[in-house]
Design a protein around this motif. Structure first.
Motif, PDB file in Angstrom:
ATOM      1  N   ILE A  97       0.773  -0.987  -0.083  1.00 11.54           N
ATOM      2  CA  ILE A  97      -0.086   0.099  -0.007  1.00 11.54           C
ATOM      3  C   ILE A  97       0.939   1.167   0.036  1.00 11.54           C
ATOM      4  N   ASP A  98       0.645   2.229  -0.567  1.00 12.48           N
ATOM      5  CA  ASP A  98       1.136   3.451  -0.827  1.00 12.48           C
ATOM      6  C   ASP A  98       0.261   4.515  -0.656  1.00 12.48           C
ATOM      7  N   VAL A  99      -0.064   5.286   0.364  1.00  9.01           N
ATOM      8  CA  VAL A  99      -0.771   6.378   0.553  1.00  9.01           C
ATOM      9  C   VAL A  99      -0.326   7.607  -0.136  1.00  9.01           C
ATOM     10  N   SER A 100      -1.064   8.375  -0.302  1.00  5.25           N
ATOM     11  CA  SER A 100      -0.727   9.715  -1.130  1.00  5.25           C
ATOM     12  C   SER A 100      -0.233  10.612  -0.177  1.00  5.25           C
ATOM     13  N   GLY A 101       0.859  11.312  -0.422  1.00  2.00           N
ATOM     14  CA  GLY A 101       1.467  12.447   0.451  1.00  2.00           C
ATOM     15  C   GLY A 101       2.438  11.686   1.420  1.00  2.00           C
ATOM     16  N   HIS A 102       3.041  12.391   2.458  1.00  2.00           N
ATOM     17  CA  HIS A 102       3.888  11.886   3.284  1.00  2.00           C
ATOM     18  C   HIS A 102       3.460  12.387   4.939  1.00  2.00           C
ATOM     19  N   THR A 140      -2.345   3.587  -3.511  1.00  2.00           N
ATOM     20  CA  THR A 140      -2.435   2.624  -4.504  1.00  2.00           C
ATOM     21  C   THR A 140      -2.158   1.258  -3.754  1.00  2.00           C
ATOM     22  N   LEU A 141      -2.573   0.315  -4.353  1.00  7.71           N
ATOM     23  CA  LEU A 141      -2.576  -1.196  -4.000  1.00  7.71           C
ATOM     24  C   LEU A 141      -1.938  -2.045  -4.992  1.00  7.71           C
ATOM     25  N   ILE A 142      -1.316  -3.126  -4.336  1.00  7.27           N
ATOM     26  CA  ILE A 142      -0.966  -4.434  -5.033  1.00  7.27           C
ATOM     27  C   ILE A 142      -1.370  -5.403  -4.134  1.00  7.27           C
ATOM     28  N   TYR A 143      -2.019  -6.312  -4.701  1.00  3.27           N
ATOM     29  CA  TYR A 143      -2.378  -7.173  -3.883  1.00  3.27           C
ATOM     30  C   TYR A 143      -2.342  -8.544  -4.715  1.00  3.27           C
ATOM     31  N   LEU A 171       1.139 -21.713  -2.840  1.00  5.30           N
ATOM     32  CA  LEU A 171       2.239 -22.152  -2.519  1.00  5.30           C
ATOM     33  C   LEU A 171       2.570 -23.515  -3.168  1.00  5.30           C
ATOM     34  N   VAL A 172       1.587 -24.316  -3.551  1.00  9.50           N
ATOM     35  CA  VAL A 172       1.644 -25.643  -4.170  1.00  9.50           C
ATOM     36  C   VAL A 172       1.784 -25.517  -5.632  1.00  9.50           C
ATOM     37  N   SER A 173       1.085 -24.752  -6.400  1.00  6.07           N
ATOM     38  CA  SER A 173       1.144 -24.691  -7.895  1.00  6.07           C
ATOM     39  C   SER A 173       1.842 -23.624  -8.392  1.00  6.07           C
ATOM     40  N   GLY A 174       2.139 -22.457  -7.600  1.00  9.65           N
ATOM     41  CA  GLY A 174       2.921 -21.316  -8.169  1.00  9.65           C
ATOM     42  C   GLY A 174       1.928 -20.497  -8.664  1.00  9.65           C
ATOM     43  N   ARG A 175       0.646 -20.686  -8.935  1.00  6.20           N
ATOM     44  CA  ARG A 175      -0.234 -19.684  -9.493  1.00  6.20           C
ATOM     45  C   ARG A 175      -0.166 -18.608  -8.584  1.00  6.20           C
ATOM     46  N   VAL A 176      -0.345 -17.342  -9.283  1.00  6.83           N
ATOM     47  CA  VAL A 176      -0.486 -15.978  -8.634  1.00  6.83           C
ATOM     48  C   VAL A 176      -1.698 -15.469  -9.498  1.00  6.83           C
ATOM     49  N   ALA A 177      -2.775 -14.779  -8.451  1.00 11.10           N
ATOM     50  CA  ALA A 177      -3.676 -13.926  -9.023  1.00 11.10           C
ATOM     51  C   ALA A 177      -3.437 -12.498  -8.323  1.00 11.10           C
ATOM     52  N   LEU A 178      -3.412 -11.525  -9.101  1.00 14.60           N
ATOM     53  CA  LEU A 178      -3.281 -10.325  -8.474  1.00 14.60           C
ATOM     54  C   LEU A 178      -4.001  -9.295  -9.114  1.00 14.60           C
ATOM     55  N   VAL A 179      -4.057  -7.913  -8.398  1.00 10.67           N
ATOM     56  CA  VAL A 179      -4.592  -6.696  -8.734  1.00 10.67           C
ATOM     57  C   VAL A 179      -3.519  -5.591  -8.494  1.00 10.67           C
ATOM     58  N   GLN A 180      -3.587  -4.718  -9.621  1.00 13.91           N
ATOM     59  CA  GLN A 180      -2.538  -3.702  -9.569  1.00 13.91           C
ATOM     60  C   GLN A 180      -3.595  -2.467  -9.619  1.00 13.91           C
ATOM     61  N   ALA A 181      -3.664  -1.755  -8.419  1.00 16.33           N
ATOM     62  CA  ALA A 181      -4.538  -0.429  -8.460  1.00 16.33           C
ATOM     63  C   ALA A 181      -3.751   0.652  -8.207  1.00 16.33           C
ATOM     64  N   GLY A 182      -3.133   1.156  -9.236  1.00 13.65           N
ATOM     65  CA  GLY A 182      -2.198   2.357  -9.267  1.00 13.65           C
ATOM     66  C   GLY A 182      -0.752   2.040  -8.784  1.00 13.65           C
ATOM     67  N   HIS A 183      -0.602   0.899  -8.331  1.00 18.27           N
ATOM     68  CA  HIS A 183       0.749   0.598  -8.036  1.00 18.27           C
ATOM     69  C   HIS A 183       1.708   0.315  -9.369  1.00 18.27           C
ATOM     70  N   ARG A 232      10.960 -15.747  -9.226  1.00 18.23           N
ATOM     71  CA  ARG A 232      10.683 -14.868  -8.071  1.00 18.23           C
ATOM     72  C   ARG A 232       9.683 -13.664  -8.572  1.00 18.23           C
ATOM     73  N   LEU A 233       8.834 -13.209  -7.459  1.00 21.22           N
ATOM     74  CA  LEU A 233       7.783 -12.197  -7.683  1.00 21.22           C
ATOM     75  C   LEU A 233       8.276 -10.947  -6.817  1.00 21.22           C
ATOM     76  N   LEU A 234       8.424  -9.585  -7.395  1.00 26.16           N
ATOM     77  CA  LEU A 234       8.817  -8.617  -6.732  1.00 26.16           C
ATOM     78  C   LEU A 234       7.478  -7.448  -6.900  1.00 26.16           C
ATOM     79  N   LEU A 235       6.943  -7.315  -5.813  1.00 27.29           N
ATOM     80  CA  LEU A 235       6.104  -5.959  -5.804  1.00 27.29           C
ATOM     81  C   LEU A 235       6.469  -4.671  -5.328  1.00 27.29           C
ATOM     82  N   ALA A 236       6.931  -3.594  -5.852  1.00 33.12           N
ATOM     83  CA  ALA A 236       7.682  -2.685  -5.581  1.00 33.12           C
ATOM     84  C   ALA A 236       6.792  -1.457  -5.405  1.00 33.12           C
ATOM     85  N   SER A 237       6.906  -0.548  -4.495  1.00 35.63           N
ATOM     86  CA  SER A 237       6.233   0.683  -4.552  1.00 35.63           C
ATOM     87  C   SER A 237       7.027   1.835  -5.648  1.00 35.63           C
ATOM     88  N   ASP A 238       6.207   3.092  -5.703  1.00 38.85           N
ATOM     89  CA  ASP A 238       6.728   3.874  -6.690  1.00 38.85           C
ATOM     90  C   ASP A 238       7.977   4.972  -6.198  1.00 38.85           C
TER      91      ASP A 238
END
Length: 424
Positions: A222-227, A288-291, A296-308, A350-356
């Motif tokens: 999760i990356d909330v707008s602003g600081h 923004t959200l990445i989920y 863990l058995v099959s290696g299948r990944v389902a994901l949503v990219q919401a602005g991330h 490997r899967l990398l989910l990185a922030s902006d």
């Protein structure tokens, strides 16, 4: 008997009459000047020599000094220099009285510290005019001194408040970091590693993971707008929605009729969270959200990219793929639509989910890291695993920016080595 010495506060806030010290070794000249000054409303003190005047100035602080230039013993110029070096609470206006009319002499007197000069014999009207000019300068100086005193007092108060806020933010930083309870966990033939580096005391990034059931894992960034404080408070609120320690409060999880947990489809979760934020949080912040829902058995990944930023998959061969098509951030518009995308991880991927804060990091020459730079760093760290990979990744990122990272930096690394053993 000499008048009592004033305190610094009195000197800064005194009222008329002004106190004038007349210094002349001629008793007659002193009496003439004193009479003129008294009639003009001044409080007058007399000194018959520069030495006597210095002693007086050590006890009181005359506002104005009228000193003859040529006197027996110490001259008015020498007295002026000593006067300028004396410790005072405020400025003293110094006027030399002289029969000299050579411009070089006058310049010498002014360069020695005198503010003005009057030719002798002193004309009464000119004397009052010169002193009126001196009074204006003294008034401005005293007003400035008072304002500086008030400013200093205000700055001390502000510094105290800043120190208090700084202590609170330091504690808040510890609390925010505690939201990421685990930075690493092994699941047998798969492992998850987390990285979180706020740009200030506290930040708006949050990463985490939670078990969905015996064979599936939820990863989120999760990356909330602003600081700052507002963003940090929102991340704390959002962490409760995706809690791994309280599955009954985790909005990503649903309980089946058999009493076991399943998970919402990633796109459905994003839409649900979007509606929840718009309905329950009265704020201008969005995030923004990445989920990712990882098997863990099959290696299948389902994901949503919401602005991330785009998720990156690094294959065992070293090839890097970026997934997703973007998507709207959470909390911006009603009824925003989201898309679930899938990918298949093979052993060694490997899967990398990185922030902006990573992809938008800027070099000293103004170049963005972007996806190409992210891929380059991933390749340079390919031989490392887990937290060591993320530590090396962050070090390379700092090197790229010259140590000038201006945004929060967070990432989730999921490494898949094969089917989980003894999975239900």
């Amino acid at each position: 008997m000499l008048p009592q010495r004033r305190s610094a506060q009195d000197a800064a806030t005194f009222r008329t009459p002004r106190r004038v010290l007349v210094v002349d070794d001629s008793r007659m000249q002193r009496r003439i000047l004193s009479a003129q000054l008294t009639r003009a409303g001044y409080e007058v003190i007399e000194a018959g020599s520069a030495e006597e005047a210095i002693a007086i100035c050590a006890e009181i602080e005359p506002d104005i000094v009228l000193s003859d230039w040529m006197m027996t013993g110490m001259t008015g110029i020498e007295f002026c220099r000593i006067f300028r070096g004396m410790d005072r609470s405020g400025y003293g206006y110094f006027v030399l009285l002289t029969s000299k009319n050579d411009k070089n002499d006058i310049s010498y007197g002014l360069e020695s510290g005198a503010d003005d000069y009057l030719p002798k014999p002193v004309n009464g009207m000119e004397l009052r005019a010169r002193l009126a000019a001196g009074e204006r300068i003294l008034t401005m100086e005293r007003e400035l001194q008072e304002k500086n005193r008030m400013l200093s007092s205000t700055l001390r108060e502000l510094q105290g408040l800043y120190d208090s806020v700084d202590r609170d933010l330091t504690e808040a930083c510890k609390l925010q970091q505690s939201l990421v309870k685990e930075r690493y966990r092994s699941f047998g033939s798969a492992q998850v590693s987390l990285m979180l580096h706020p740009s200030g005391h506290v930040g708006g990034d949050l990463v985490g993971f939670f078990p969905i059931n015996a064979r599936r894992l939820g990863l989120y960034g999760i990356d909330v707008s602003g600081h700052g404080i507002t963003s940090a408070l929102m991340t704390a609120r959002l962490s409760g929605y995706l809690s791994g320690s309280s599955p009954d409060q985790n909005i990503a999880l649903i309980q089946t009729e058999y009493g076991i947990y399943d998970a919402r489809d990633p796109a459905e979760l994003a839409a649900f969270l979007n509606a929840l934020v718009l309905q329950e949080m009265s704020t201008d912040s969005y995030f923004t959200l990445i989920y990712a829902d990882v098997d863990l058995v099959s290696g299948r990944v389902a994901l949503v990219q919401a602005g991330h930023p785009y998720p990156a998959v690094q294959r065992k061969s070293g090839e890097i793929e970026f997934l997703g098509t973007g998507g709207m951030p959470i909390g911006l518009i009603d009824d925003a639509e989201y898309e679930t995308i899938t990918t298949q991880l093979a052993p060694g991927d490997r899967l990398l989910l990185a922030s902006d804060g990573i992809t938008e990091a800027s070099s000293q020459h103004g170049l963005l890291l972007a996806e190409d730079g992210l891929a380059r760093i991933m390749r340079s760290c390919a031989s490392l695993r887990g937290p060591a990979f993320l530590d090396a990744f962050y070090a390379d990122l700092e090197k790229f920016t010259g140590g000038q990272l201006s945004d929060d930096v967070s990432a989730i690394l999921f490494e898949f080595d094969g089917a989980k053993q003894n999975a239900d």
